[in-house]
Design a protein around this motif. Sequence first.
Motif, PDB file in Angstrom:
ATOM      1  N   ILE A  24      35.129  35.273  63.364  1.00 37.85           N
ATOM      2  CA  ILE A  24      34.520  35.608  64.577  1.00 37.85           C
ATOM      3  C   ILE A  24      34.857  37.139  64.312  1.00 37.85           C
ATOM      4  N   GLY A  25      34.780  38.054  63.781  1.00 35.43           N
ATOM      5  CA  GLY A  25      35.072  39.343  63.828  1.00 35.43           C
ATOM      6  C   GLY A  25      35.944  40.271  63.681  1.00 35.43           C
ATOM      7  N   LEU A  26      37.058  39.472  64.027  1.00 34.17           N
ATOM      8  CA  LEU A  26      38.157  39.848  65.051  1.00 34.17           C
ATOM      9  C   LEU A  26      39.102  40.892  64.242  1.00 34.17           C
ATOM     10  N   PRO A  27      40.134  42.073  64.096  1.00 36.17           N
ATOM     11  CA  PRO A  27      40.855  42.372  63.075  1.00 36.17           C
ATOM     12  C   PRO A  27      41.403  40.879  62.876  1.00 36.17           C
ATOM     13  N   LEU A  28      42.460  41.531  62.061  1.00 32.28           N
ATOM     14  CA  LEU A  28      43.739  40.476  61.308  1.00 32.28           C
ATOM     15  C   LEU A  28      45.027  39.903  62.577  1.00 32.28           C
ATOM     16  N   PRO A  29      44.834  38.749  62.611  1.00 32.29           N
ATOM     17  CA  PRO A  29      45.721  38.229  64.234  1.00 32.29           C
ATOM     18  C   PRO A  29      47.298  38.438  63.532  1.00 32.29           C
ATOM     19  N   ILE A  30      47.669  38.669  62.719  1.00 28.25           N
ATOM     20  CA  ILE A  30      49.386  38.300  61.592  1.00 28.25           C
ATOM     21  C   ILE A  30      48.992  39.205  60.273  1.00 28.25           C
ATOM     22  N   SER A  31      49.583  40.480  59.508  1.00 31.36           N
ATOM     23  CA  SER A  31      49.943  40.921  59.159  1.00 31.36           C
ATOM     24  C   SER A  31      50.420  40.315  57.755  1.00 31.36           C
ATOM     25  N   LEU A  66      43.794  31.430  69.170  1.00 32.38           N
ATOM     26  CA  LEU A  66      43.421  31.614  70.904  1.00 32.38           C
ATOM     27  C   LEU A  66      44.030  31.948  71.228  1.00 32.38           C
ATOM     28  N   VAL A  67      45.532  32.086  71.307  1.00 33.87           N
ATOM     29  CA  VAL A  67      46.686  33.357  72.139  1.00 33.87           C
ATOM     30  C   VAL A  67      45.923  33.916  71.657  1.00 33.87           C
ATOM     31  N   PHE A  68      46.298  34.825  70.383  1.00 28.88           N
ATOM     32  CA  PHE A  68      45.480  36.218  69.811  1.00 28.88           C
ATOM     33  C   PHE A  68      44.661  37.082  70.445  1.00 28.88           C
ATOM     34  N   ASP A 126      45.068  45.659  73.604  1.00 25.77           N
ATOM     35  CA  ASP A 126      46.707  45.953  72.793  1.00 25.77           C
ATOM     36  C   ASP A 126      46.051  44.968  71.268  1.00 25.77           C
ATOM     37  N   LEU A 127      46.190  45.953  70.123  1.00 26.83           N
ATOM     38  CA  LEU A 127      45.655  45.120  69.129  1.00 26.83           C
ATOM     39  C   LEU A 127      47.332  44.614  68.623  1.00 26.83           C
TER      40      LEU A 127
END
Length: 809
Positions: free
Chosen positions: A627-634, A696-698, A707-708
């Motif tokens: 999608i081109g989003l930041p990582l939702p979880i590290s 989707l929640v993210f 806020d990431l």
Amino acid sequence: MFPEEKGLNSEEVTKRQNKYGLNVLPERAPLSRLGILISQLKSPLVYILIMAVVVTVVIGHFTDAVIISLAVFVNTILGYVQEKKSSNALRALRHYLTETATVIRDNQRVEIEISQLVPGDILILNQGDKVPADGKLTFANRLFVNEAILSGESMPVNKIKGGEIFMGTTIASGQGVLEVVFTGAKTKMGAIAGEVQQKKEETPLQKQLKVFSKQLAILIGIITIMVFILGIWRGYDSQEIFITSVALAVSSIPEGLLVSLTVVLAIGMQKILKGRGLVRELSAAETLGGITTICVDKTGTLTRGKMKVVDYLGTKEDLARQVLLANDLDDPMLVSAFEWGRTIIKNFVSEHQRLDSIPFLAKERFFMSLNRWSKNKNMIFVNGAPEQILPWTTLSPFEKEKILEEIENLTSQGKRIIGYGRKEVGQNKKSLTVEDAKKELTWMGVLAFSDPVREGVKEALNQTVMAGIKTIVITGDYAKTTEYVLKQLGINIKEEEIMSGDEVRKLSFSQLTEKVKKIKLFARTTPDQKDTIVRALKKNGEVVAMMGDGVNDAPALHKADIGVVVSEATDVAKESADIILLDSNFSTVVRAIEEGRAMFENIRKIIIYLMSDAFAEIIIVAGSIVIGLPLPISAMQILWINLISDGFPNLALTIDPKRENIMKEKPRRPGEKLINGWMMSLIGLISLVAGISILLVFILVYKATGDLIIARSMAFLTLGLDSLIYVFSVKTLLLPFWKSKPFENKWLIVAVMGGFVLQTIPFLSPVIREFFGLSKLPPICWTGAILYSFLMFAFVEISKAVYQHFSKI
């Protein structure tokens, strides 16, 4: 009186010891502590984790490397402790050859350790001695040797001068002098011992784990490459996307799976040990659950292995006196007869000195004893096969025929018979010949013997039938005797389900492979035929457990998927075995199979639980990149969930109680994959729905707050909590949650509660939140995450129900 022998001199002994080595059997040297430790690392899953450690160190993710290394360390220690314990227990059970032997060296009799024997040594043999080497007799005085350890035949064999005697056999009676020809590995027993030193075929679980690890490595590799290519295509910095791709690959490895597999097997081994079964290696424990066929001997497993007098024909006082006087106690039946005699004539003291005797002859089938009887009379006692002795008695033809009918009635019930006769002779008669028995005997009667069925065996056999496991009896005994025992156990065998050793010998291997599908009883078989039968069964795809105890059983034990021996078995047999029965009871094998099935189910539960989480994490991270989003979880957050939050529920599944009806189901199909179709479907559904919904929640939280850190915190919380709820659905596998006992595993309840607490730790203080890259979340977020977890649980239950519905159509 032994003949004079000079024996070897000391100088020659030294030369031969240097040439031939010690008189010891070839065996795999027991693994050292370091060897056992290193063996725990020889697993494809360990290789993947070690590679992950190296990669995380290279890319600078040192915390991840420490956590993954910890998983490898815990697994290694658990496996080491369990296998070391089994190794120590096996060593404690070892007792085989006598420690010393009497030889003639330098023209003198000396006691030496058997390991010091060399070819050419002159060995003195007396009743009760175990033969410590192969050789030829230079002297024999009514020498009878029990060769059951090699041949399986319990009757002692008459040996004469020039005859061969083999290591491990026992002197039943008489005396002999043996010139040692072969020692150690060159002996007949050494050849068998050498054969079973070959590496045993991998267990089904080991094969499945290899396949699983290979598939997992390929899948992770493909995902990593795809994510890297997608990242470059989406315009991410090449170095950043490379580190992200590698971090994703590392995070997608279910680190807890390795530890859990080891714990399941170790706990299963302990449960089997409490049930009187010692499993030698971790990997063999689970194989028990996949057994489709058990090959057993009748004597000692289905029965107690101890003959007992159960009936008699004649005057019991006369019979008792004869078995007490004329008895060499060199056979279980004779010992039983002696014990019976002592119950009839208590405080028996012999006043009738034995003057001579002729041991039991396999050809003539009787034993003779000459005893002093009175001042001017001696008595010849003859014990043996009734049909052999009866014709030599003074009975009329009619009386003989009537007795034979009574004997036939006893033998038809599976009883063994010994007939007894005697005759008076003059006091000058001081020695015996075989001809002395063949006329004018007074018939005394018969004793009937039976080997009682073991308690619990009937119930255990019923369990195997319900469990879809085929039991095949392979015995050296007669078919009729074994049929009677099986009838007592509730098993009726048709004539076409019986095959003799002679019939086996006439068949080619391919013919036997076809015939063995219908046979339930192999009677009068030789030890080498056991090996052939096991190979034929395996050729048909059966997972075979073979029970044995002697050296002659070792090749068959080695070939079987699971070799089972009793604690009294020879060391060679134990070396070939996977499980040692400390109580020699068939019921112990059935209990071990039940534990093996429970182990396999628990392994599957753990795989579903951990892999569903791991692939959900992959979908979340890969989806965000697409999608081109930041990582939702590290990667750090994923490792926390995998090893900490999910760690305790995962470990609690290792001790999940076995289902009540687990032994009322057919065994899994031989070759069935560890992760089969329905498991892949369930893992795919759970991970897909969880991964997409948490992504989707993210996205929603990220779009709403901008806020990431908050969005990532919500994804981390939701991902951590959902598996703590749906674990109760996973633990019942395909059964509906409410149809099992969902809360019987108290440790799982404690583990889930602990998991909830542990999932809150990263949110506790600003310092900890900063370390994990998280933000403080309001109560509404916690409520939402918990509600989502219950919805996920409901989805898993619905998915199971749908699968069950369509699988029945």
